[in-house]
Design a protein around this motif. Structure first.
Motif, short mmCIF file in Angstrom:
data_model
loop_
_atom_site.label_atom_id
_atom_site.label_comp_id
_atom_site.label_asym_id
_atom_site.label_seq_id
_atom_site.Cartn_x
_atom_site.Cartn_y
_atom_site.Cartn_z
N ARG A 110 3.22 -15.83 22.65
CA ARG A 110 2.80 -14.53 22.97
C ARG A 110 1.33 -14.17 22.63
N LYS A 122 8.68 -5.51 32.68
CA LYS A 122 8.26 -6.64 31.78
C LYS A 122 6.85 -7.49 32.30
N PHE A 144 -0.33 -6.99 28.10
CA PHE A 144 -0.45 -7.50 26.53
C PHE A 144 -1.60 -8.74 26.63
N GLU A 145 -1.41 -9.60 27.50
CA GLU A 145 -2.31 -10.67 27.42
C GLU A 145 -3.78 -10.44 27.79
N CYS A 192 1.43 -1.76 24.43
CA CYS A 192 0.99 -3.32 24.15
C CYS A 192 0.81 -3.20 22.59
N ARG A 226 3.82 -3.40 20.63
CA ARG A 226 4.28 -4.79 20.67
C ARG A 226 3.58 -5.74 19.81
N ASP A 270 3.80 -7.70 30.02
CA ASP A 270 3.32 -9.03 29.43
C ASP A 270 1.92 -9.14 30.35
N CYS A 271 1.59 -8.82 31.30
CA CYS A 271 0.17 -8.93 31.86
C CYS A 271 -0.74 -8.27 31.18
#
Length: 212
Positions: free
Chosen positions: A103, A14, A21-22, A62, A65, A18-19
């Motif tokens: 997000r 996760k 994706f950003e 990503c 996502r 998360d990192c």
């Protein structure tokens, strides 16, 4: 090297996801390195490679996502809405809700910065496949609306579907520089302008006019 317990693996995955994706959303594929992601996730490169084979695999994860986010707010909802008028409104109201999702608040424009190289062929294929599916959803909705007489697109149906996808992209690309409220106001103006010319159903005109 022994595997971590399942809950620790989930937490690590996760954090990486998360990192990544950003960062990809802000800087694109070429603007982010595996080292950048590892640093942001507070991991070593070795730990990151334990979970992903490389940057392409992580980027594809990503991108999936991102597509899931768009589907959950917009295209899956449109697919299940039998009324074309409501489906059109769902497109814009769903996009408005998507813009409020934390997000995407730091920007996702980087996902449109994919270099056309042999290294990224699978990424480009995945993106084009998603765009083709999205255009087909819009095409079906607009065709039903035209058949029912709620809108008159003449011979512009296919071009309109592609134009709306371009409109969606134009709304999400500047997220880093505009607030969601600013984008929502622009979205409302664009929706009203677009369907003022093509809407034949009073209900569609009324519903679209209520968009911010």
């Amino acid at each position: 090297m022994p595997r971590k317990p399942a809950h620790e693996q989930f937490d690590t995955l996760k954090a990486i996801g998360d990192c990544a994706f950003e960062l990809f959303g802000r800087y694109g594929y070429e603007g982010v390195s595996i080292g950048d992601i590892a640093t942001a996730a507070k991991l070593s490169k070795g730990a990151l490679y334990w979970h992903f084979q490389g940057k392409e695999a992580l980027y594809l994860d990503c991108l999936k996502r991102l597509h899931t986010i768009f589907d959950s707010y917009i295209f899956d909802v449109m697919r299940t809405e039998p009324d074309p008028v409501k489906a059109v409104v769902t497109l814009f109201s769903g996009l408005s809700k998507l813009l409020q999702d934390p997000r995407v608040e730091k920007g996702i424009g980087g996902y449109w910065l994919i270099p056309d190289t042999p290294e990224t062929i699978h990424i480009i294929t995945a993106q084009r496949s998603f765009e083709t599916a999205a255009i087909e959803v819009l095409n079906q909705v607009l065709r039903r609306g035209q058949e029912q007489g709620s809108m008159d697109l003449g011979g512009d149906l296919d071009d309109m579907a592609r134009a709306i996808i371009s409109l969606v992209e134009a709304c999400v690309l500047p997220l880093r520089h505009l607030t969601p409220d600013e984008v929502n106001r622009q979205l409302g103006v664009l929706a009203r302008t677009l369907f003022r010319a093509y809407a034949k159903s009073p209900e569609l005109v009324k519903l679209v006019s209520k968009l911010n």
